[in-house]
Design an enzyme around this catalytic site. Structure first.
Site, short mmCIF file in Angstrom:
data_model
loop_
_atom_site.label_atom_id
_atom_site.label_comp_id
_atom_site.label_asym_id
_atom_site.label_seq_id
_atom_site.Cartn_x
_atom_site.Cartn_y
_atom_site.Cartn_z
N LYS A 556 0.83 -1.21 -0.17
CA LYS A 556 0.22 -0.09 -0.12
C LYS A 556 0.92 1.36 0.06
CE LYS A 556 -3.54 -0.90 -0.56
NZ LYS A 556 -3.94 -1.41 -1.87
N THR A 557 2.12 1.27 -0.49
CA THR A 557 2.97 2.31 -0.38
C THR A 557 3.16 3.02 -2.02
OG1 THR A 557 4.85 1.25 -0.59
CG2 THR A 557 4.13 1.75 1.44
N GLY A 558 2.33 2.08 -3.09
CA GLY A 558 2.50 2.48 -4.62
C GLY A 558 3.47 1.41 -5.15
N THR A 560 2.64 -1.14 -6.78
CA THR A 560 2.16 -1.60 -8.13
C THR A 560 2.25 -0.35 -9.33
OG1 THR A 560 0.25 -2.54 -6.86
CG2 THR A 560 0.10 -2.48 -9.22
N SER A 654 -4.86 2.65 4.36
CA SER A 654 -5.05 2.32 3.00
C SER A 654 -5.26 0.67 2.91
CB SER A 654 -3.99 2.86 1.99
OG SER A 654 -3.79 2.16 0.95
N GLY A 776 -5.94 3.39 -5.68
CA GLY A 776 -6.34 4.71 -5.59
C GLY A 776 -7.86 4.42 -5.33
N HIS A 777 -8.21 4.14 -4.25
CA HIS A 777 -9.69 4.02 -3.87
C HIS A 777 -10.20 5.30 -3.31
CE1 HIS A 777 -8.31 -0.28 -2.59
NE2 HIS A 777 -9.39 -0.53 -3.71
N GLN A 778 -11.48 5.45 -3.47
CA GLN A 778 -11.94 6.52 -2.93
C GLN A 778 -12.77 6.14 -1.37
OE1 GLN A 778 -11.88 9.53 -4.01
NE2 GLN A 778 -10.71 8.90 -5.87
N TYR A 779 -12.18 6.84 -0.37
CA TYR A 779 -12.87 6.23 1.01
C TYR A 779 -12.78 7.43 1.77
CZ TYR A 779 -7.69 5.19 1.16
OH TYR A 779 -6.47 4.81 0.97
N1 LIG Z 1 0.27 6.19 -10.06
C1 LIG Z 1 -0.54 5.71 -9.43
N2 LIG Z 1 -1.68 5.06 -9.22
C2 LIG Z 1 -2.29 4.28 -8.63
N3 LIG Z 1 -1.99 4.05 -7.13
C3 LIG Z 1 -0.96 5.00 -6.92
C4 LIG Z 1 -0.08 5.62 -7.73
N4 LIG Z 1 0.48 6.25 -7.06
C5 LIG Z 1 0.63 5.69 -5.80
N5 LIG Z 1 -0.54 5.30 -5.78
C6 LIG Z 1 -0.75 4.74 -4.33
O1 LIG Z 1 -0.54 3.25 -4.18
C7 LIG Z 1 -1.35 2.71 -3.45
C8 LIG Z 1 -1.53 1.25 -3.66
O2 LIG Z 1 -0.35 0.72 -3.20
P1 LIG Z 1 0.14 -0.61 -3.82
O3 LIG Z 1 0.11 -0.64 -5.21
O4 LIG Z 1 1.74 -0.74 -2.96
O5 LIG Z 1 -0.91 -1.84 -2.95
S1 LIG Z 1 -0.37 -3.26 -3.02
O6 LIG Z 1 0.26 -3.54 -1.92
O7 LIG Z 1 0.06 -3.61 -4.30
O8 LIG Z 1 -1.77 -3.91 -2.93
C9 LIG Z 1 -2.83 3.53 -3.67
O9 LIG Z 1 -3.46 3.40 -2.30
P2 LIG Z 1 -4.97 3.78 -2.12
O10 LIG Z 1 -5.43 5.11 -2.73
O11 LIG Z 1 -5.12 3.42 -0.59
O12 LIG Z 1 -5.61 2.62 -2.93
C10 LIG Z 1 -2.33 4.82 -4.19
O13 LIG Z 1 -2.59 5.78 -3.16
#
Ligand SMILES: Nc1ncnc2c1ncn2[C@@H]1O[C@H](COP(=O)(O)OS(=O)(=O)O)[C@@H](OP(=O)(O)O)[C@H]1O
Length: 824
Positions: A556-558, A560, A654, A776-779
């Site tokens: 959840k740190t980005g 992906t 997150s 990138g959920h909306q919550y």
């Molecule tokens: N470019 C881009 N696109 C989408 N999301 C982005 C991006 N950069 C950062 N983030 C943030 O990444 C959060 C998801 O983290 P992870 O990919 O590490 O999650 S996971 O552990 O693989 O499930 C996700 O968290 P949430 O917003 O809570 O869903 C995003 O805040």
């Protein structure tokens, strides 16, 4: 110098003590070694003995400040070993008081060796009612049968003749606190001319001493010389046991299995004839008098049956005729190396032919044990071998010298793979070419020394389970193996209280893994980092199918987003998707690890050595795994690591939202606040969820675990907020960190999507492709009380992080600056 073993039955000795007292409950089973430098042979020897006996230790330089000695109300060290008594005596006042206080409070003993620079005559040991003569040559060593320390050392015999080294110290005791541990006489040639000792040739001088603590409340054992004299190794182990109140007592049981790997494989002229077979049976019977149920364990390759000349073929027939006397296990039909068979069917066929041979000749194979020629395919693992062994012979146990490496035999260990238990084998110095006693490499004296206190004896001493590999030719001609084993068994029984036993291999494996349960899990290593491993690994396999860098998380740190950006680079390629965990292989952190190296490598494409392609893998839960750092380092010591940090409170929230999005039942039925504040009254499921939610945010302590294995220069720490707001500059830094030859301009390929609120990939048709709905959920935002709770929870670790990052030469991310703003 020969050990006489004539008197031992008569000696009354306090045997088999474990010296257990309640004091052991307050100390950890670990030794603090204070060495002169990391290079002295004596320092090395101390560490070698500790490692060989699997005794945990911490090595520090004497004269430097002491490490922390206590943890909560426990002592961290059960014994303090000073390489030199002089270093202990010359400690500065502060450290000396500290260590003495620790020893008194936790009843921890000191073990040390004298090594004075000068020749001294009746010089007082500073501050103690103890005197020494130094720089002496000695002879005729024996131990004090009444000494309370003796446990594995058996008293009653004399090591006749001059002792090695001309640098002995003897002790003159002037207080009831001292009790002699051993004695020797002066060997006048070479000793300093000293009228007071000249005519004292027959006096027994004290060569090692126990200080019972009556003088200053600290127990000590002081040796007048080091490990050049073999008996000191036994006494050292006994002293560790005694001074640690039994905390560091090694078992007195020794299991022995002697494999004759190639009972029909040997050059003409070196094979056994019928009289050798009889000698083998007779020796076995003699050994059984003291080692109950002892059996030689015979391995066969049927193809070579009766491949000798003249009486040698009669010898083979005699072996078969006497097969019932021995245990049997299969080798390979033609002694081929299993790793050369990539085709499983052919490998099985080879084994089946060998099995058929056993059936035709009435060999009973009921040990579920097998050994591979040249250790081939056992480690590094050739999966086909494990499969074929299971199918053809129901193999449950094998043994090898190769895990983790052939070199450093004292560090050989066992492991379990696919339910086959792999035990470590020891080397006894008998190879196919060691046939004649007088032509033993290095001379007969070398073999005799190995048996009488040297390498082979020490192997017995240090290893509770000894599996030895020998060969047909060691039992023909001079019957070198029979001489070696009968002699070493006698010597062990003469000088030690070790009880030698033999049990069948499956039982032996039970004993081994009961004794060392922590060894069940293997540690996979890169076969290309060890020439020998490479030579017994299939040529069809290649180390190029391993990643050059890992994105380790946390979740959840980005991660992906970073993964998808990396995939845009023309030189970078990731693993194939897993059917269960998608882009993540999740190898180092969990059960997948036990599927083995082939399983892992199959996720990666073969890469041509000359190409620029750089492979990587991202598994976000590596970061907080307690096993991943060690495992990753063992396989990929040169890999680069990327981790991303965001505010840990935000990360936790997150993660919780992610679980809600995945309809996790526990998350659905508990609010975020309930999860993060769950205490011991909460259900296990909620406590587990809390742990998974919060633990990955302890960045500093988790990073330290990676830093235990990897140097800082191999780790890149990415600010997750930057990755989100300015991915182009982050990706430029990532490219520089990875040292990629081709530069990729991300500014043309990443574009901010207002709709998603993130940077997304620009496609060829100028449209954008963003990560799926799961990122990138909306919550709803966190509640203030939740934020406050987490701020407090993470505060200590955040402070530690703010100290760690500058130490590593890294800047402090803005989220951390804000978090700790009140501190400035
Ligand atoms: N470019 C881009 N696109 C989408 N999301 C982005 C991006 N950069 C950062 N983030 C943030 O990444 C959060 C998801 O983290 P992870 O990919 O590490 O999650 S996971 O552990 O693989 O499930 C996700 O968290 P949430 O917003 O809570 O869903 C995003 O805040």
């Amino acid at each position: 110098m020969g050990p006489d073993c004539v008197h031992w039955e008569l000696v009354e000795q306090l045997r088999g003590h474990a010296w257990r007292s309640d004091a052991r409950l307050r100390i950890d089973p670990r030794v603090l070694v204070l060495a002169e430098s990391s290079f002295t042979p004596m320092g090395h020897e101390i560490v070698h003995i500790l490692e060989a006996n699997r005794i945990k230790y911490k090595l520090e330089l004497a004269g430097k400040s002491l490490p922390v000695l206590t943890h909560l109300d426990k002592g961290r060290y059960a014994v303090i070993v000073f390489e030199r008594l002089e270093s202990y005596l010359n400690m500065d006042k502060w450290n000396r008081e500290l260590i003495d206080k620790y020893c008194r409070e936790y009843k921890v003993g000191i073990l040390t060796f004298t090594h004075p620079e000068d020749a001294l005559i009746k010089a007082q040991v500073r501050g103690f009612p103890l005197y020494v003569h130094t720089k002496l040559s000695l002879r005729d060593y024996h131990v004090n049968a009444q000494s309370a320390i003796l446990r594995l050392t058996r008293a009653g015999n004399v090591v006749h003749g001059p002792l090695p080294d001309k640098d002995w110290t003897v002790f003159v005791l002037n207080h009831t606190t001292y009790e002699p541990l051993s004695y020797a006489k002066l060997h006048l040639t070479g000793s300093p001319v000293d009228p007071s000792v000249q005519d004292a040739g027959d006096i027994n001088y004290v060569t090692a001493v126990l200080d019972k603590g009556l003088f200053d409340d600290i127990q000590r054992v002081i040796f007048g010389n080091g490990f050049k004299f073999w008996l000191h190794r036994l006494l050292f182990l006994d002293a560790l046991s005694y001074l640690s109140h039994g905390k560091l007592s090694i078992t007195l049981e020794r299991y022995l299995l002697i494999d004759i790997d190639d009972i029909f494989v040997g050059k003409n002229g070196t094979r056994m004839v019928p009289s050798d077979v009889q000698a083998l049976i007779d020796a076995q019977a003699r050994i059984r008098r003291t080692v109950k149920d002892f059996h030689f364990n015979l391995g066969y390759s049927g193809y070579y049956y009766k491949a000798g000349v003249g009486a040698e073929d009669d010898g083979d027939e005699a072996i078969i005729a006497n097969a019932r006397h021995f245990w049997w296990f299969p080798h390979m039909w033609r002694h081929l190396q299993p790793h050369k068979f990539d085709n499983l069917t052919l490998l099985e066929l080879d084994m089946l032919r060998n099995k058929q041979f056993a059936q035709n000749h009435g060999l009973v194979l009921n040990q579920s044990y097998a050994v591979a020629p040249h250790h081939s395919g056992v480690f590094p693992v050739h999966e086909q071998l494990y499969t074929a062994w299971k199918r053809v012979f129901d193999v449950q146990v094998t043994s090898t010298e190769e895990y983790p490496h052939l070199r450093s035999p004292h560090r050989r260990r066992g492991f379990v793979h696919r339910n086959i238990r792999v035990l470590p084998r020891q080397t006894c110095g008998l190879f196919t070419h060691t046939i004649f006693l007088e032509r033993y490499p290095g001379g007969r004296g070398k073999l005799d020394y190995s048996i009488r206190g040297g390498e082979l004896f020490q192997t017995f001493l240090y290893n509770p389970i000894n599996i030895f590999m020998t060969h047909l030719s060691n039992y023909g001609n001079d019957r070198l193996a029979l001489y070696t084993f009968e002699s070493v068994i006698k010597f062990v029984q003469c000088w030690t209280n070790l009880e030698i036993k033999t049990v069948p291999p499956v039982e032996l494996a039970n004993v081994y893994f009961d004794m060392f349960p922590e060894e069940v899990s293997p540690i996979w290593r890169n076969p290309c980092d060890d020439k020998r491993h490479l030579s017994i690994w299939s040529v069809a396999k290649t180390c190029s199918r391993l990643p050059k860098f890992l994105v380790i998380g946390p979740q959840k740190t980005g991660t992906t987003a970073l993964y998808s950006f990396l995939g845009l680079h023309p030189s970078i390629r990731s693993n194939a998707n897993s059917p269960t965990t998608y882009e993540e292989v999740q190898f180092f952190n969990g059960k997948n690890y036990f599927r083995g190296l082939d399983w892992y490598m199959d996720f990666f494409p073969p890469v041509d050595n000359s190409s620029d392609t750089v492979l990587f893998e991202k598994s976000a839960n590596y970061f907080d795994s307690d096993v991943a750092p060690e495992r990753a380092h063992a396989l990929l010591p040169h890999v680069k690591l990327l981790c991303i940090l965001i505010n840990p409170a935000k990360r936790a929230y997150s993660w919780y939202q992610h679980m809600i999005a995945h309809q996790d039942a526990v998350a659905m039925s508990n609010t975020f606040y309930q999860v993060i504040t769950a205490d011991e009254n909460a259900s296990k499921a909620v406590r587990d969820l809390k742990h998974r939610c919060l633990n990955p945010g302890m960045y500093a302590s988790l990073l330290e675990r990676w830093l235990d294995y990897y140097p800082p220069k191999q780790i890149m720490i990415i600010d997750g907020e930057k990755l989100r707001s300015d991915p182009v500059s982050v990706m430029d830094r990532v490219q520089a960190f990875l040292g990629l030859e081709i530069y990729f301009d991300y500014s043309k390929k990443l574009k901010f999507s207002k709709k998603k609120g993130f940077y997304c990939q620009v496609l060829d048709n100028n449209k954008t492709k963003c990560l799926g709905a799961s990122k990138g959920h909306q919550y709803v935002p966190m509640e203030p009380k939740e934020e406050e709770y987490l701020r407090k929870l993470y505060r200590k670790d955040n402070i530690a992080l703010s100290k760690l990052l500058p130490r590593l030469g890294r800047s402090i991310p803005s989220w951390l600056q804000e978090e700790l703003a009140d501190l400035r």
